[in-house]
Design a protein around this motif. Structure first.
Motif, PDB file in Angstrom:
ATOM      1  N   TYR A 278      37.282  19.051  25.577  1.00  0.00           N
ATOM      2  CA  TYR A 278      36.866  20.499  25.241  1.00  0.00           C
ATOM      3  C   TYR A 278      35.362  20.534  25.760  1.00  0.00           C
ATOM      4  O   TYR A 278      35.116  21.548  26.384  1.00  0.00           O
ATOM      5  N   ALA A 279      34.473  19.648  25.487  1.00  0.00           N
ATOM      6  CA  ALA A 279      32.964  19.703  26.078  1.00  0.00           C
ATOM      7  C   ALA A 279      33.085  19.854  27.505  1.00  0.00           C
ATOM      8  O   ALA A 279      32.332  20.334  28.217  1.00  0.00           O
ATOM      9  N   VAL A 280      33.955  19.067  28.159  1.00  0.00           N
ATOM     10  CA  VAL A 280      34.054  18.961  29.584  1.00  0.00           C
ATOM     11  C   VAL A 280      34.573  20.264  30.383  1.00  0.00           C
ATOM     12  O   VAL A 280      33.853  20.848  30.994  1.00  0.00           O
ATOM     13  N   VAL A 281      35.408  20.929  29.454  1.00  0.00           N
ATOM     14  CA  VAL A 281      35.776  22.140  29.919  1.00  0.00           C
ATOM     15  C   VAL A 281      34.721  23.306  29.667  1.00  0.00           C
ATOM     16  O   VAL A 281      34.532  24.027  30.846  1.00  0.00           O
ATOM     17  N   LEU A 282      33.991  23.300  28.840  1.00  0.00           N
ATOM     18  CA  LEU A 282      32.815  24.173  28.690  1.00  0.00           C
ATOM     19  C   LEU A 282      31.719  23.861  29.708  1.00  0.00           C
ATOM     20  O   LEU A 282      31.514  24.746  30.457  1.00  0.00           O
ATOM     21  N   LEU A 283      31.597  22.569  30.023  1.00  0.00           N
ATOM     22  CA  LEU A 283      30.386  22.343  30.945  1.00  0.00           C
ATOM     23  C   LEU A 283      31.014  22.777  32.245  1.00  0.00           C
ATOM     24  O   LEU A 283      30.307  23.353  33.066  1.00  0.00           O
ATOM     25  N   VAL A 284      32.112  22.413  32.829  1.00  0.00           N
ATOM     26  CA  VAL A 284      32.436  22.782  34.096  1.00  0.00           C
ATOM     27  C   VAL A 284      32.815  24.245  34.351  1.00  0.00           C
ATOM     28  O   VAL A 284      32.269  24.855  35.209  1.00  0.00           O
ATOM     29  N   THR A 285      33.273  24.907  33.208  1.00  0.00           N
ATOM     30  CA  THR A 285      33.196  26.346  33.317  1.00  0.00           C
ATOM     31  C   THR A 285      32.017  26.987  33.638  1.00  0.00           C
ATOM     32  O   THR A 285      31.821  27.924  34.141  1.00  0.00           O
ATOM     33  N   CYS A 286      30.902  26.564  32.600  1.00  0.00           N
ATOM     34  CA  CYS A 286      29.532  27.351  32.850  1.00  0.00           C
ATOM     35  C   CYS A 286      29.132  27.111  34.228  1.00  0.00           C
ATOM     36  O   CYS A 286      28.513  27.984  34.815  1.00  0.00           O
ATOM     37  N   ILE A 287      29.273  25.655  34.524  1.00  0.00           N
ATOM     38  CA  ILE A 287      28.654  25.456  35.879  1.00  0.00           C
ATOM     39  C   ILE A 287      29.320  26.337  37.024  1.00  0.00           C
ATOM     40  O   ILE A 287      28.527  26.974  37.875  1.00  0.00           O
ATOM     41  N   LEU A 288      30.525  26.359  37.142  1.00  0.00           N
ATOM     42  CA  LEU A 288      31.341  27.353  37.968  1.00  0.00           C
ATOM     43  C   LEU A 288      30.865  28.692  37.882  1.00  0.00           C
ATOM     44  O   LEU A 288      30.765  29.560  38.879  1.00  0.00           O
ATOM     45  N   PHE A 289      30.864  29.121  36.610  1.00  0.00           N
ATOM     46  CA  PHE A 289      30.228  30.467  36.279  1.00  0.00           C
ATOM     47  C   PHE A 289      28.974  30.790  36.950  1.00  0.00           C
ATOM     48  O   PHE A 289      28.637  32.026  37.655  1.00  0.00           O
ATOM     49  N   VAL A 290      27.930  29.825  36.671  1.00  0.00           N
ATOM     50  CA  VAL A 290      26.563  30.088  37.007  1.00  0.00           C
ATOM     51  C   VAL A 290      26.700  30.136  38.738  1.00  0.00           C
ATOM     52  O   VAL A 290      25.865  30.827  39.350  1.00  0.00           O
ATOM     53  N   LEU A 291      27.501  29.041  39.405  1.00  0.00           N
ATOM     54  CA  LEU A 291      27.514  28.881  40.957  1.00  0.00           C
ATOM     55  C   LEU A 291      28.027  30.279  41.229  1.00  0.00           C
ATOM     56  O   LEU A 291      27.444  30.819  42.494  1.00  0.00           O
ATOM     57  N   ALA A 292      28.972  30.989  40.893  1.00  0.00           N
ATOM     58  CA  ALA A 292      29.891  32.058  41.136  1.00  0.00           C
ATOM     59  C   ALA A 292      28.490  33.228  41.146  1.00  0.00           C
ATOM     60  O   ALA A 292      28.538  33.999  42.024  1.00  0.00           O
ATOM     61  N   MET A 293      27.854  33.394  39.888  1.00  0.00           N
ATOM     62  CA  MET A 293      27.010  34.444  40.080  1.00  0.00           C
ATOM     63  C   MET A 293      25.836  34.275  41.101  1.00  0.00           C
ATOM     64  O   MET A 293      25.210  35.195  41.568  1.00  0.00           O
ATOM     65  N   MET A 294      25.613  32.936  41.330  1.00  0.00           N
ATOM     66  CA  MET A 294      24.473  32.574  42.466  1.00  0.00           C
ATOM     67  C   MET A 294      24.811  33.316  43.606  1.00  0.00           C
ATOM     68  O   MET A 294      24.171  33.840  44.533  1.00  0.00           O
ATOM     69  N   ARG A 295      26.076  32.893  43.924  1.00  0.00           N
ATOM     70  CA  ARG A 295      26.717  33.376  45.122  1.00  0.00           C
ATOM     71  C   ARG A 295      26.639  34.910  45.155  1.00  0.00           C
ATOM     72  O   ARG A 295      26.335  35.336  46.089  1.00  0.00           O
ATOM     73  N   LEU A 296      27.147  35.572  44.121  1.00  0.00           N
ATOM     74  CA  LEU A 296      27.054  37.091  44.016  1.00  0.00           C
ATOM     75  C   LEU A 296      25.699  37.643  44.170  1.00  0.00           C
ATOM     76  O   LEU A 296      25.730  38.732  44.885  1.00  0.00           O
ATOM     77  N   PHE A 297      24.853  37.294  43.716  1.00  0.00           N
ATOM     78  CA  PHE A 297      23.324  37.756  43.716  1.00  0.00           C
ATOM     79  C   PHE A 297      22.577  37.256  44.806  1.00  0.00           C
ATOM     80  O   PHE A 297      21.315  37.400  44.967  1.00  0.00           O
ATOM     81  N   LYS A 298      23.218  36.281  45.739  1.00  0.00           N
ATOM     82  CA  LYS A 298      22.660  35.453  46.923  1.00  0.00           C
ATOM     83  C   LYS A 298      21.423  34.788  46.611  1.00  0.00           C
ATOM     84  O   LYS A 298      20.201  35.281  47.022  1.00  0.00           O
TER      85      LYS A 298
END
Lengths: 306, 370
Positions: A278-298
């Motif tokens: 569960y912890a791994v899933v939460l961590l990886v999802t959060c990291i991917l989400f942040v990276l996606a947002m960083m991409r979106l907002f350049k």
């Protein structure tokens, strides 16, 4: 030896250089990477009683991850709707807390960053001092404010504005307030740091060229503050999604936070592999989400460090 | 030419707490003029500019633009555009976006803005630089972009706050000519703030000399240089030699001054002070270095000064002679180099001669700091 290392040793001397390097490596490898790898390893193993660890049954498996999606084998439902719902609700709630915090903190950071004088230091100290009190006490303090017989309800019912006490806890208002408050400094200070270096003349130039105040923020201040905003948002999002104390103390009975599920797996169920998954899933999802947002907002990775 | 929109300051006072930054300023700026406020730093000239642009409300008095009182009108609603000392270009916007920011505010389309930006870039001789960021331009180029950005807002009055001070000497001199040309081409009123008398003299139609919040004199450059109204204006604008003393006799437009050091000397009373100087008044007499000539030894009279030479220097276009002067100050004499032979006078007494029309007397007052 790469040139940056050579320069590092030249500047600090071999003894000091080795000490610093050793400590940094110990910190990152010994205290962060290895434990996380061990968690990752745990998450792919079955939950076995100690005598069987290392035995023939101790093989790599995806069971723990499947459990989050499909629930217990032979369960009544096709999917593990309970845990999945908590997972997504946690993410959405963390996003909401981040946005709420940004809206609250941007004006404060702007004010602090663009004003001059000693009162700014006093404001900053007033923001920092409450954080000397530990997190759990602060959460309980909010419980006193928001509780059924708490300060707000006593006040409003006493004034006759409400007939019956409002349940801030069950409606998650206390939880959002607690999470928002918990990370307010991590949002204010990165934005403040950037805005402080913004040349006042730029704001005046925009105003002189006819821009109304919101336009000045939209076109001049916010683009300039973007590194600080993204740094603050990343930290607040990560920490909110991973918060435990505030949900535990301020959350309503029906609103579990995903971290509470992880905690239950480790402590109550004594199922470390399940908790690790569960912890791994939460961590990886959060990291991917942040990276996606960083991409979106350049936003560049380097900006996050500001 | 008075086609442009003029600016008037009426009994303008600006105070910061107990400190008076501007004291009773009354200025009429003709429309279409290049008008400079000249003074040392801290004299209140930038404060006046901020009051005209609307960033600062005067404590008393009025700012009128085109005859219209600007009280309560914010900087974004005034027909002025300000060029900041550090230019304040937006670092994250491309050059063309910077230039057309004021059009963006008004909702102009991108194509329209792009076209206007290209026109202005041509005007400031920076074609095809629109897609760069300000940081990719040189200092002089950034300077011109700031001018284009201000002009794009089509202001009636352009306000410039020491915009050349960050440039090196050569570029500064070049930009003077360019600014003057741009001003004459667009025909709007320029109000220019500077502490550099060279800039003020070369570009302006009119100059206001300021000292500690007070405007000492408003006139064209020639008048200020040749006919200063105060001791401060005389000593701040250009090099000048001061002789302190008392008025001994007034003879029409001229006065005989009993100087502390150099005997009785004659000088023209500056126009602004005619009829105001009486016998016995403390006065200061100013003679420019270039107004002196070397006189035959031993000559005496009311337009001869004798002093001991401390040192000399050769400046190329002139020989400079420094002699002991009044109040610990040196007297500087500039003799144009026309190829004549030049004798070293160091340590000797020298007699200098001047024409009374080139010496000016004003009431004793504060001198500009060196």
């Amino acid at each position: 030896m790469p040139s940056f290392l050579k320069e590092f040793f030249n500047r600090n001397g071999t003894g000091m250089g080795l000490t610093i390097l050793g400590l940094v490596l110990f910190w990152t490898i010994g205290l962060i990477i290895l434990p996380q790898l061990s968690m990752l390893d745990f998450s792919f193993r079955p939950n076995l009683p100690p005598p069987e660890i290392g035995g023939p049954k101790d093989v790599y498996t995806l069971e723990n991850y499947k459990y989050l999606i499909y629930g217990p084998e032979g369960g009544s439902q096709d999917y593990n709707t309970v845990d999945l719902r908590v997972f997504f609700r946690t993410l959405v709630a963390a996003v909401c807390v981040t946005i709420f915090n940004l809206i609250l903190c941007y004006p404060i950071a702007y004010y602090l960053g663009q004003s001059k004088g000693s009162h700014i230091r006093i404001f900053a100290i007033m923001l920092i001092i409450p954080y000397w009190i530990n997190e759990i006490l602060r959460a309980f303090a909010l419980r006193i404010i928001f509780g059924e017989t708490g300060v707000l309800n006593t006040l409003f019912v006493g004034l006759g504005i409400w007939d019956t006490p409002f349940d801030f806890i069950r409606n998650d208002i206390a939880l959002y307030a607690g999470l928002g408050y918990a990370y307010i400094l991590l949002m204010i200070f990165p934005i403040y740091n950037v805005i402080e270096s913004l040349d006042r003349n730029q704001i005046e130039a925009a105003r002189d060229l006819g821009a109304p105040w919101w336009r000045i923020h939209w076109r001049v201040v916010i683009p300039y503050a973007k590194p600080g905003i993204s740094s603050g948002c990343t930290m607040v999002f990560m920490l909110s999604a991973g918060a435990l104390a505030a949900p535990q103390i301020l959350g309503g009975p029906s609103s579990l936070w995903f971290t509470q599920l992880i905690y239950q797996q480790f402590n109550d169920n004594n199922d470390w592999p399940q908790g690790a998954a569960y912890a791994v899933v939460l961590l990886v999802t959060c990291i991917l989400f942040v990276l996606a947002m960083m991409r979106l907002f350049k936003v560049n990775m380097g900006d996050i460090g500001k | 030419m008075s086609a442009g929109i003029g600016v008037d300051l009426e009994s303008l006072w600006i105070r910061f707490g107990d400190f008076v930054a501007v004291r009773d300023a009354n200025v009429h700026i003709e429309g279409g003029d290049f008008f400079s406020f000249l003074g040392p730093s801290g004299c209140g000239k930038t404060t006046i500019l901020r009051a005209v642009s609307g960033f600062l409300e005067p404590s008393e008095g009025n700012v009128l633009i085109g005859g219209k009182n600007m009280k309560g009108i914010g900087p974004n609603k005034r027909p002025t555009a300000l060029i900041f000392q550090n230019l304040a270009l937006f670092p994250l916007m491309k050059v063309w976006e910077n230039i057309t920011f004021s059009m963006e505010i008004k909702g102009a389309s991108a194509a329209e803005r792009r076209r206007r930006a290209d026109e202005l870039l041509d005007m400031i001789a920076l074609p095809d630089q629109g897609d760069k960021l300000p940081s990719e331009l040189s200092g002089g180029q950034r300077q011109r972009v700031a001018i284009a950005r201000a002009l794009c807002a089509e202001p009636d009055v352009l306000l410039l706050d020491e915009p050349l001070s960050a440039l090196d000497l050569k570029l500064r001199q070049h930009m003077r000519t360019e600014l003057r040309e741009i001003q004459q081409r667009v025909g709007i009123t320029f109000i220019y703030i500077t502490h550099d008398q060279g800039e003020a003299l070369t570009m302006s139609d009119s100059i206001a000399v300021m000292r500690a919040g007070v405007i000492d004199q408003i006139a064209d450059g020639k008048t200020i240089y040749n006919d200063p109204a105060t001791a401060f204006a005389a000593s701040f604008v250009g090099e000048n030699n001061v002789f302190r003393g008392k008025v001994k006799r007034v003879m029409g437009d001229e006065a005989l001054i009993a100087t502390n050091r150099s005997g009785d000397l004659v000088a023209r009373i500056s126009t602004a002070n005619r009829g105001k100087l009486a016998e016995g008044d403390d006065a200061m007499m100013f003679i420019r270095p270039e107004a002196f000539a070397i006189a035959p030894e031993g000559a005496t009279g009311d337009h001869f000064v004798t002093a001991r030479v401390t040192h000399e220097e050769f400046e190329g276009n002139a020989f400079n002679i420094f002699t002991e002067g009044d109040g610990g100050k040196e007297i500087k004499v500039s003799i144009p180099n026309l190829g004549q032979s030049f004798k070293d006078h160091t340590g000797q007494n020298i007699t200098l001669e001047y024409d009374a029309r080139n010496a000016v007397v004003v009431p004793a007052g504060e001198l500009a700091a060196e």
